[in-house]
Design an enzyme around this catalytic site. Structure first.
Site, short mmCIF file in Angstrom:
data_model
loop_
_atom_site.label_atom_id
_atom_site.label_comp_id
_atom_site.label_asym_id
_atom_site.label_seq_id
_atom_site.Cartn_x
_atom_site.Cartn_y
_atom_site.Cartn_z
N CYS A 98 11.01 51.08 1.66
CA CYS A 98 12.44 51.32 1.41
C CYS A 98 13.13 51.50 2.76
O CYS A 98 12.50 51.54 3.80
CB CYS A 98 12.61 52.59 0.59
SG CYS A 98 11.65 52.61 -0.91
N ASN A 109 10.92 57.25 1.83
CA ASN A 109 10.23 55.95 1.95
C ASN A 109 8.75 56.27 2.03
O ASN A 109 8.32 57.05 2.88
CB ASN A 109 10.70 55.22 3.21
CG ASN A 109 9.92 53.93 3.42
OD1 ASN A 109 9.38 53.36 2.48
ND2 ASN A 109 9.83 53.48 4.67
N GLY A 110 7.96 55.72 1.13
CA GLY A 110 6.52 56.00 1.16
C GLY A 110 5.99 56.18 -0.26
O GLY A 110 6.67 55.90 -1.23
N LYS A 156 12.16 31.25 -2.91
CA LYS A 156 11.16 32.32 -2.92
C LYS A 156 10.66 32.60 -4.33
O LYS A 156 9.50 32.88 -4.53
CB LYS A 156 11.75 33.61 -2.33
CG LYS A 156 10.75 34.75 -2.19
CD LYS A 156 9.56 34.36 -1.34
CE LYS A 156 8.47 35.39 -1.35
NZ LYS A 156 7.22 34.90 -0.71
N HIS A 202 -17.28 12.69 -2.93
CA HIS A 202 -16.87 11.95 -4.13
C HIS A 202 -15.50 11.33 -3.94
O HIS A 202 -14.74 11.19 -4.90
CB HIS A 202 -16.88 12.90 -5.34
CG HIS A 202 -18.22 13.49 -5.61
ND1 HIS A 202 -19.22 12.82 -6.24
CD2 HIS A 202 -18.73 14.71 -5.28
CE1 HIS A 202 -20.31 13.58 -6.31
NE2 HIS A 202 -20.03 14.74 -5.75
N GLU A 222 -5.30 27.31 -0.45
CA GLU A 222 -4.19 28.13 0.06
C GLU A 222 -3.80 27.70 1.48
O GLU A 222 -2.62 27.58 1.79
CB GLU A 222 -4.58 29.61 0.01
CG GLU A 222 -3.58 30.58 0.60
CD GLU A 222 -2.20 30.55 -0.05
OE1 GLU A 222 -2.03 29.90 -1.11
OE2 GLU A 222 -1.26 31.13 0.53
N LYS A 242 -0.09 26.39 2.50
CA LYS A 242 0.70 27.01 3.58
C LYS A 242 1.21 25.95 4.53
O LYS A 242 2.36 25.90 4.91
CB LYS A 242 -0.14 28.04 4.34
CG LYS A 242 -0.39 29.34 3.65
CD LYS A 242 0.81 30.23 3.51
CE LYS A 242 1.61 30.16 2.28
NZ LYS A 242 1.12 30.30 0.97
N GLU A 270 3.83 23.41 2.90
CA GLU A 270 5.14 23.92 2.44
C GLU A 270 6.03 24.35 3.60
O GLU A 270 7.25 24.44 3.44
CB GLU A 270 4.99 25.05 1.43
CG GLU A 270 4.48 26.36 1.96
CD GLU A 270 4.49 27.44 0.88
OE1 GLU A 270 5.42 27.48 0.07
OE2 GLU A 270 3.56 28.24 0.87
N ARG A 325 14.19 45.47 3.56
CA ARG A 325 13.06 46.35 3.23
C ARG A 325 12.99 46.65 1.74
O ARG A 325 12.00 47.19 1.24
CB ARG A 325 13.18 47.67 4.00
CG ARG A 325 13.19 47.53 5.51
CD ARG A 325 13.51 48.86 6.18
NE ARG A 325 12.45 49.80 5.95
CZ ARG A 325 11.38 49.94 6.73
NH1 ARG A 325 11.25 49.15 7.78
NH2 ARG A 325 10.44 50.81 6.46
N TRP A 356 12.81 49.98 -2.57
CA TRP A 356 11.80 49.01 -2.99
C TRP A 356 10.91 49.79 -3.95
O TRP A 356 10.12 50.64 -3.51
CB TRP A 356 11.01 48.49 -1.81
CG TRP A 356 9.87 47.61 -2.22
CD1 TRP A 356 8.56 47.96 -2.38
CD2 TRP A 356 9.93 46.23 -2.57
NE1 TRP A 356 7.81 46.89 -2.80
CE2 TRP A 356 8.62 45.82 -2.93
CE3 TRP A 356 10.95 45.30 -2.62
CZ2 TRP A 356 8.32 44.52 -3.33
CZ3 TRP A 356 10.64 44.00 -3.01
CH2 TRP A 356 9.37 43.63 -3.37
C1 AGP Z 1 3.60 30.14 -1.97
O1 AGP Z 1 3.66 30.23 -0.56
C2 AGP Z 1 4.88 29.59 -2.57
N1 AGP Z 1 6.00 30.31 -2.14
C3 AGP Z 1 4.79 29.41 -4.08
O2 AGP Z 1 3.70 28.58 -4.36
C4 AGP Z 1 4.61 30.72 -4.89
O3 AGP Z 1 3.33 31.26 -4.68
C5 AGP Z 1 4.76 30.38 -6.38
O4 AGP Z 1 6.07 29.89 -6.59
C6 AGP Z 1 4.49 31.57 -7.31
O5 AGP Z 1 5.41 32.59 -7.05
P1 AGP Z 1 5.15 34.03 -7.71
O6 AGP Z 1 3.88 34.55 -7.13
O7 AGP Z 1 6.34 34.85 -7.32
O8 AGP Z 1 5.03 33.85 -9.19
#
Ligand code: AGP
Length: 613
Positions: free
Chosen positions: A2, A99-100, A608, A509, A486, A490, A493, A27, A73
């Site tokens: 927070c 905050n904590g 996001k 394969h 993953e 990363k 994207e 935050r 938060w």
């Molecule tokens: C991951 O880096 C991406 N931003 C995206 O794949 C994300 O993980 C996905 O949209 C799921 O989001 P969520 O965890 O908020 O459900």
């Protein structure tokens, strides 16, 4: 986490507090509030962003030269008006922002209720205001400052606190343990904040409170002491960075900040939940449903993107540690497949934002068919977290960068804790095995810290060599197959380079046809039980002139000798290795994206939280 602000001086406090809270919204932004003193304490607070608070304050027109503020938060209690800070004592004379995480708040709350205190909220913070008032009003010869010290000695957990008492209208009390708090020193005015961003435009002279310290602040003075009442002389620092940089705590991007926050976010995720001394795990959020979990025919895990990758790690974890059958589904596929799920099954959904439309739809589909639905979310009060039957929050703090980093490692930590807890409850893991796992788990934050400190420079150099590679291949086995996925996600994207993650054995394969001297191949060779096989895969790549980048354990000369580049990381239990192997991959993708001039925190075409189908 927070954001906290405070002000005392000649200026209009409301304006300074609101502006400061806006600077701290990165935050947390679930709710916001301020407490002012104007013929007594006046509090304005509510769910929503700081802009809503600003409108309410304008409407009230309350004036004051002293006040504290908070942007939340949520960790305990969903984001709503009553759970927003500041919290008041029963008399309304004491206001607290925090905050904590207070780990023993349940115990303290029960004791205060037994002494006749009534509570308004579900937060841990409210017990600070109530405990303070209880001590201050019932202890003979104890002034308010002493009452604060006595209260803090009873609190277990972390806090950054700002406190006001209308009986002492000229001062603000602050205290710190585990959550940052600064004091800005102005001309006949003082500023308090969780970081320097609300302060830097008014003064560049700051004092950083350290753990176990408190301060009494008036417009023209401040006294810093330990909570054992020893006076301290603190160094006055000069801020030398720009406002913009400060909001990112000095990092150029939120993503890099969040990568480097992982030692703390992993520790926060485990705080109050693992006990290396007793070998016990406490996951309060699923305590009431643990029997259903123990007797579940299977667990289906549904998620999207990075959360789907942590779900794949969860499959290995639950099957190895708890011998519970698991199926992992893309939420978007699960919801449209007329899924065979019902009573006796458990659907576990994983979502950082708690708002992903496909994951929410999968949850509703499973619930409608009679399954029990659990959640792993990072945002308290999010839709998914409110619609599940039970769940565990990751406590990773706000993740601003679109590319998920600290949320992934926090999700894996929660899955590890759940699988261990289930394994012990089912009698599959002995106490000595639990002790071993929990002791190793408690070392993970420092091992992540070690990787960040010792590999960052080498990875920056490596990134510069591969910035314009047209493709990447990531290979992993077992627990690190999801990490290969993953790492590829990363990279693609945020740098827009095409990258694929693959189970290493699957390469022959088909994908092996891609290998040539233009193809960087990231090999995650950090799980003991697959090491020999990984070496064979590396040989196959080398035989076709692929450029091998290995993520390997410190003591693996064979892999090192075969690799063009290698990043050594500390060893850990195979089932914990994703927490370590993913860190270099996050850094590699970040530095390549920066070298390519990409907008790292807000990559093109992405959001996001994908709240559309
Ligand atoms: C991951 O880096 C991406 N931003 C995206 O794949 C994300 O993980 C996905 O949209 C799921 O989001 P969520 O965890 O908020 O459900």
């Amino acid at each position: 986490m927070c954001g906290i602000v405070g002000y005392v001086g000649d200026r209009e406090a409301t304006e300074i507090l609101v502006k400061g809270l806006k600077r701290l919204e990165y935050r947390g932004y679930d709710s916001a509030g301020v407490a002012l003193i104007n013929h007594g304490l006046v509090v304005q607070k509510g769910k929503g962003k700081v802009i809503a608070l600003e409108k309410a304050l304008k409407a009230d027109g309350v004036k004051s030269n002293i006040g504290i503020g908070h942007t939340r938060w949520a960790t305990h209690g969903e984001p709503n008006d009553v759970n927003s800070h500041p919290h008041l004592s029963e008399s309304g004379k004491i206001a607290v922002v925090h905050n904590g995480i207070i780990e023993n708040y349940n115990t303290l709350k029960k004791q205060l209720i037994e002494r006749g205190r009534t509570f308004q909220s579900q937060t841990d913070t409210e017990i600070v205001a109530q405990l303070l008032e209880e001590i201050y009003t019932t202890s003979k010869g104890v002034n308010f400052e002493q009452a604060i010290r006595l209260a803090l000695k009873q609190i277990v957990g972390t806090y950054g606190l700002a406190i006001m008492n209308e009986e002492t209208p000229d001062r603000i009390f602050i205290a710190r343990k585990g959550s940052p708090l600064l004091l800005g020193i102005g001309e006949d005015e003082m500023f308090i904040a969780s970081d320097a961003s609300p302060i830097v435009e008014y003064t560049n002279k700051v004092i950083y409170l350290d753990d176990g310290e408190m301060a009494i602040v008036t417009r023209d003075s401040y006294k810093v002491k330990t909570i054992d009442d020893y006076p301290l002389t603190k160094e006055v620092h000069e801020l030398a960075i720009s406002l913009d940089a400060i909001e990112k705590a000095g990092y150029p991007h939120f993503m890099l900040k969040e990568i480097f926050e992982q030692p703390r976010s992993i520790a926060d995720c485990m705080r109050g939940r693992i006990n290396p001394d007793t070998g016990k795990i406490v996951l309060g959020g699923i305590e009431d449903v643990i029997d259903e979990l123990i007797h579940a025919k299977r667990i289906v895990i549904a998620a999207c993107g990075t959360s789907w990758h942590s779900a794949l790690v969860g499959e290995y974890l639950f099957e190895q540690l708890a011998k519970t059958p698991v199926e992992v589904e893309y939420a978007s596929e699960f919801r449209y497949r007329d899924p065979l799920i019902g009573k006796g099954d458990v659907l576990l959904v994983i979502s950082q934002s708690g708002e992903t439309a496909d994951t929410l739809a999968a949850l509703r589909e499973a619930k409608a068919r009679g399954a029990m639905v659990l959640g792993i979310c990072n945002v308290v009060g999010s839709t998914i977290s409110r619609e599940t039957d039970a769940g565990v929050f990751t406590h990773a703090g706000p993740e601003i960068g679109v590319a998920s980093t600290k949320a992934f490692t926090a999700q894996v930590v929660v899955l590890i804790m759940m699988a261990l807890e289930l394994g012990q409850r089912k009698g599959i893991l002995s106490q000595s095995e639990m002790n071993k796992y929990i002791k190793e788990l408690s070392k993970i934050p420092s091992k992540v810290e070690y990787i960040l400190e010792h590999t960052d420079e080498a990875i920056q150099k490596m990134a510069s060599l591969f910035t314009y590679a047209p493709n990447f291949l990531y290979l992993g086995r077992s627990y690190n197959f999801p990490v290969a996925l993953e790492g590829a996600l990363k990279l693609k994207e945020i740098s827009y380079i095409h990258a694929e993650g693959y189970p290493a054995a699957e390469m022959k394969h088909g994908p092996i046809a891609l290998i040539d001297e233009m193809m960087p191949v990231v090999v995650i060779a950090a799980t003991d039980h697959t090491n020999d096989k990984m070496i064979s895969n590396i040989e196959e790549v080398k035989a076709r002139k692929g450029r091998i980048i290995s993520i390997m354990n410190d003591d693996n000369p064979e892999v090192e000798q075969l690799s063009e580049f290698h990043i050594s990381i500390p060893t850990t239990a195979d089932c914990f290795s994703p927490l370590l192997t993913v860190i270099p991959l996050q850094l590699l993708s970040y530095y390549i994206a920066v070298n390519r001039g990409c907008h790292v925190d807000q990559p093109r075409n992405l959001a996001k939280s994908v709240t559309v189908e």
